[in-house]
Scaffold this motif. Structure first.
Motif, PDB file in Angstrom:
ATOM      1  N   HIS A 135    -119.121 -36.520 -48.875  1.00  0.00           N
ATOM      2  CA  HIS A 135    -117.894 -35.989 -48.287  1.00  0.00           C
ATOM      3  C   HIS A 135    -118.170 -34.864 -47.295  1.00  0.00           C
ATOM      4  N   ARG A 136    -119.410 -34.326 -47.319  1.00  0.00           N
ATOM      5  CA  ARG A 136    -119.732 -33.215 -46.418  1.00  0.00           C
ATOM      6  C   ARG A 136    -120.791 -33.586 -45.384  1.00  0.00           C
ATOM      7  N   ILE A 137    -121.109 -34.846 -45.307  1.00  0.00           N
ATOM      8  CA  ILE A 137    -122.106 -35.287 -44.330  1.00  0.00           C
ATOM      9  C   ILE A 137    -121.594 -35.017 -42.918  1.00  0.00           C
ATOM     10  N   THR A 138    -122.440 -34.433 -42.091  1.00  0.00           N
ATOM     11  CA  THR A 138    -122.049 -34.078 -40.724  1.00  0.00           C
ATOM     12  C   THR A 138    -122.654 -34.994 -39.673  1.00  0.00           C
ATOM     13  N   THR A 139    -123.569 -35.878 -40.077  1.00  0.00           N
ATOM     14  CA  THR A 139    -124.087 -36.865 -39.132  1.00  0.00           C
ATOM     15  C   THR A 139    -122.938 -37.798 -38.754  1.00  0.00           C
ATOM     16  N   THR A 140    -122.631 -37.862 -37.472  1.00  0.00           N
ATOM     17  CA  THR A 140    -121.460 -38.618 -37.033  1.00  0.00           C
ATOM     18  C   THR A 140    -121.854 -39.714 -36.044  1.00  0.00           C
ATOM     19  N   ALA A 141    -121.059 -40.760 -36.050  1.00  0.00           N
ATOM     20  CA  ALA A 141    -121.248 -41.881 -35.126  1.00  0.00           C
ATOM     21  C   ALA A 141    -119.953 -42.090 -34.349  1.00  0.00           C
ATOM     22  N   ARG A 142    -120.078 -42.274 -33.046  1.00  0.00           N
ATOM     23  CA  ARG A 142    -118.893 -42.541 -32.222  1.00  0.00           C
ATOM     24  C   ARG A 142    -119.109 -43.831 -31.426  1.00  0.00           C
ATOM     25  N   ARG A 143    -118.032 -44.534 -31.216  1.00  0.00           N
ATOM     26  CA  ARG A 143    -118.098 -45.758 -30.433  1.00  0.00           C
ATOM     27  C   ARG A 143    -118.079 -45.435 -28.939  1.00  0.00           C
ATOM     28  N   GLU A 144    -118.939 -46.133 -28.228  1.00  0.00           N
ATOM     29  CA  GLU A 144    -118.898 -46.091 -26.762  1.00  0.00           C
ATOM     30  C   GLU A 144    -119.017 -47.525 -26.276  1.00  0.00           C
ATOM     31  N   GLY A 145    -117.884 -48.152 -26.050  1.00  0.00           N
ATOM     32  CA  GLY A 145    -117.884 -49.563 -25.672  1.00  0.00           C
ATOM     33  C   GLY A 145    -118.368 -50.421 -26.826  1.00  0.00           C
ATOM     34  N   GLU A 146    -119.447 -51.168 -26.597  1.00  0.00           N
ATOM     35  CA  GLU A 146    -120.018 -52.032 -27.621  1.00  0.00           C
ATOM     36  C   GLU A 146    -121.177 -51.363 -28.359  1.00  0.00           C
ATOM     37  N   LYS A 147    -121.340 -50.084 -28.175  1.00  0.00           N
ATOM     38  CA  LYS A 147    -122.467 -49.378 -28.789  1.00  0.00           C
ATOM     39  C   LYS A 147    -121.981 -48.258 -29.695  1.00  0.00           C
ATOM     40  N   TRP A 148    -122.903 -47.812 -30.567  1.00  0.00           N
ATOM     41  CA  TRP A 148    -122.680 -46.636 -31.407  1.00  0.00           C
ATOM     42  C   TRP A 148    -123.623 -45.536 -30.949  1.00  0.00           C
ATOM     43  N   GLY A 152    -127.052 -36.043 -35.588  1.00  0.00           N
ATOM     44  CA  GLY A 152    -127.095 -35.384 -36.890  1.00  0.00           C
ATOM     45  C   GLY A 152    -128.506 -35.073 -37.339  1.00  0.00           C
ATOM     46  N   ARG A 153    -128.598 -34.596 -38.578  1.00  0.00           N
ATOM     47  CA  ARG A 153    -129.890 -34.244 -39.175  1.00  0.00           C
ATOM     48  C   ARG A 153    -129.928 -34.734 -40.615  1.00  0.00           C
ATOM     49  N   LYS A 154    -131.137 -35.071 -41.070  1.00  0.00           N
ATOM     50  CA  LYS A 154    -131.371 -35.465 -42.455  1.00  0.00           C
ATOM     51  C   LYS A 154    -132.627 -34.756 -42.950  1.00  0.00           C
ATOM     52  N   VAL A 155    -132.699 -34.518 -44.253  1.00  0.00           N
ATOM     53  CA  VAL A 155    -133.895 -33.883 -44.834  1.00  0.00           C
ATOM     54  C   VAL A 155    -134.312 -34.616 -46.111  1.00  0.00           C
ATOM     55  N   PHE A 156    -135.598 -34.433 -46.461  1.00  0.00           N
ATOM     56  CA  PHE A 156    -136.187 -35.039 -47.666  1.00  0.00           C
ATOM     57  C   PHE A 156    -135.994 -36.561 -47.672  1.00  0.00           C
ATOM     58  N   ILE A 157    -136.347 -37.167 -46.554  1.00  0.00           N
ATOM     59  CA  ILE A 157    -136.257 -38.621 -46.429  1.00  0.00           C
ATOM     60  C   ILE A 157    -137.662 -39.189 -46.601  1.00  0.00           C
ATOM     61  N   SER A 158    -137.823 -40.059 -47.584  1.00  0.00           N
ATOM     62  CA  SER A 158    -139.145 -40.565 -47.965  1.00  0.00           C
ATOM     63  C   SER A 158    -139.592 -41.721 -47.081  1.00  0.00           C
ATOM     64  N   GLY A 159    -140.878 -41.699 -46.715  1.00  0.00           N
ATOM     65  CA  GLY A 159    -141.534 -42.856 -46.132  1.00  0.00           C
ATOM     66  C   GLY A 159    -141.115 -43.249 -44.740  1.00  0.00           C
ATOM     67  N   VAL A 160    -140.512 -42.330 -43.991  1.00  0.00           N
ATOM     68  CA  VAL A 160    -140.038 -42.676 -42.645  1.00  0.00           C
ATOM     69  C   VAL A 160    -141.204 -43.014 -41.712  1.00  0.00           C
ATOM     70  N   ASP A 161    -142.372 -42.434 -41.980  1.00  0.00           N
ATOM     71  CA  ASP A 161    -143.520 -42.661 -41.100  1.00  0.00           C
ATOM     72  C   ASP A 161    -144.009 -44.108 -41.135  1.00  0.00           C
ATOM     73  N   THR A 162    -143.801 -44.787 -42.248  1.00  0.00           N
ATOM     74  CA  THR A 162    -144.270 -46.170 -42.371  1.00  0.00           C
ATOM     75  C   THR A 162    -143.127 -47.182 -42.331  1.00  0.00           C
ATOM     76  N   ALA A 163    -141.905 -46.742 -42.561  1.00  0.00           N
ATOM     77  CA  ALA A 163    -140.770 -47.668 -42.598  1.00  0.00           C
ATOM     78  C   ALA A 163    -140.462 -48.188 -41.199  1.00  0.00           C
ATOM     79  N   ASP A 164    -140.107 -49.457 -41.124  1.00  0.00           N
ATOM     80  CA  ASP A 164    -139.766 -50.070 -39.842  1.00  0.00           C
ATOM     81  C   ASP A 164    -138.414 -49.602 -39.327  1.00  0.00           C
TER      82      ASP A 164
END
Length: 386
Positions: A135-148, A152-164
């Motif tokens: 309910h307090r997430i500040t990462t936001t997405a807005r529509r621009e035509g056919e795109k998003w 925002g920011r995220k922390v303590f996200i595991s395995g991003v270096d190897t994830a596709d």
């Protein structure tokens, strides 16, 4: 109603995974960590044997099982001393969400690769100020035509270096109410504006933690997973399996620590008797075993409810299972170290690093205090203080 005893199929799966874990063991994982590498060999072999995708639909290359089977795999690898943290994220959270809510194209692109281990996906929900409070997430997405376009920011996200790719939890504006609602987006690793910075952790783990920045990240319309209006339903479709799998991770770790302590207590002799013969040593180990077994029962209930399609019941049980497993794991590791005395802090026995690792199961993916909030409000009907 789920049985309190396991089926023959589940016993066979548990036995087979335990044999795989035994061939690798704690020594393998310690070397991987020391080398700054990743457990690719174990991951690949587990995938070839069908263990990584056991919960994913058969028509997309999975085993057709559920979180029940996947939690058995993770628990047994953990009990052998070589858990795979990315199992919590890639097949359990991301695979489940895509299987339940993804488009046919998303399923075709991702599920076979997640099942056979050739691709992985990370999960990004936690933020510096919001934690895991959707309910307090500040990462936001807005529509621009056919795109998003996402910021925002995220922390303590595991395995991003190897994830596709990373399944990012953002929020979009509801055109009817103007309120923000949670939505899920697949963000490929090399997308422009998608940055990552490693977080220097004391945690002894092969999987690294990252801070993510999303600066005007532009995605095609089909990056959105599921219905833009489904909101929390889709989010909790991933979070309930995450809690079950975190419980499995914790129970496996606790079992591993306990096995080291039991072996030591049987062999270590003082005053002509093994120290395990003394109740001051034996009883705390027995209590730790009981707590782990009780946590496992609740974990199995949570997995059963989720696999049966009871999202509400699974939410309550998954939180309880995660809480119970975290507490049992910390106590088991602490008692194991204490049983070995000074030897419990040596690298030879490999328990000291688990002191830090075990606390993760109390903190992540949701703290025990937040679970107590959930149970007090949702189960007991007590008023909120906030």
């Amino acid at each position: 109603m789920t049985s309190v005893t396991e089926s023959d199929e589940h016993k066979a799966l548990r036995s087979a995974v335990a044999a795989l874990g035994k061939r690798y063991g704690r020594g393998y994982l310690d070397k991987v960590i020391a080398d700054g590498a990743h457990p690719d060999e174990l991951w690949s072999e587990a995938a070839k044997l069908g263990y990584l995708g056991v919960n994913l639909p058969e028509e997309y290359g999975g085993g057709g099982g559920g979180i029940t089977e996947l939690s058995i795999v993770l628990e047994e690898l953990g009990a052998a001393g070589c858990p795979l943290l990315m199992m919590v994220v890639s097949p359990a959270i991301c695979g489940t969400v895509i299987a339940r809510f993804g488009t046919e194209a998303q399923k075709q692109e991702w599920l076979p690769a997640l099942a056979d281990g050739t691709r992985t996906m990370a999960f990004g929900i936690t933020e510096p100020d919001a934690g895991s409070n959707s309910h307090r997430i500040t990462t936001t997405a807005r529509r621009e035509g056919e795109k998003w376009v996402i910021n925002g920011r995220k922390v303590f996200i595991s395995g991003v270096d190897t994830a596709d790719a990373t399944l990012i939890v953002g929020r979009t504006e509801d055109a009817r109410t103007g309120r923000l609602k949670p939505c899920l987006f697949i963000v490929p690793r090399d997308t422009e504006g998608f940055g990552r910075r490693p977080i220097d952790m004391e945690l002894h783990s092969a999987e690294k933690q990252f801070e993510l920045t999303l600066d005007e990240v532009t995605l095609p319309a089909d990056a959105l997973v599921g219905d833009e209006d489904a909101g929390l339903l889709q989010l909790f479709a991933g979070l309930n399996p995450e809690r079950v799998m975190t419980a499995a991770f914790a129970i496996g770790m606790g079992r591993y620590a306990l096995s080291v302590a039991i072996g030591y207590a049987r062999e270590r002799t003082v005053w002509k008797a093994p120290i395990g013969a003394h109740q001051a040593i034996a009883h705390p180990l027995a209590q730790a075993h009981i707590d782990l077994e009780l946590a496992r029962l609740m974990m199995r209930k949570a997995a059963h409810l989720y696999d049966a399609g009871d999202d509400v019941g699974a939410g309550e049980a998954a939180n309880m299972a995660k809480y119970a497993a975290g507490e049992a794991c910390v106590k088991a590791v602490d008692q194991a170290v204490h049983t070995l005395g000074g030897n419990g802090l040596t690298r030879e026995f490999g328990l000291a690093s688990l002191i830090t690792a075990s606390r993760v199961s109390r903190i992540a993916p949701v703290s025990r205090e937040m679970i107590l909030n959930y149970i007090s409000h949702q189960t007991l009907g007590l008023p909120k203080s906030y």
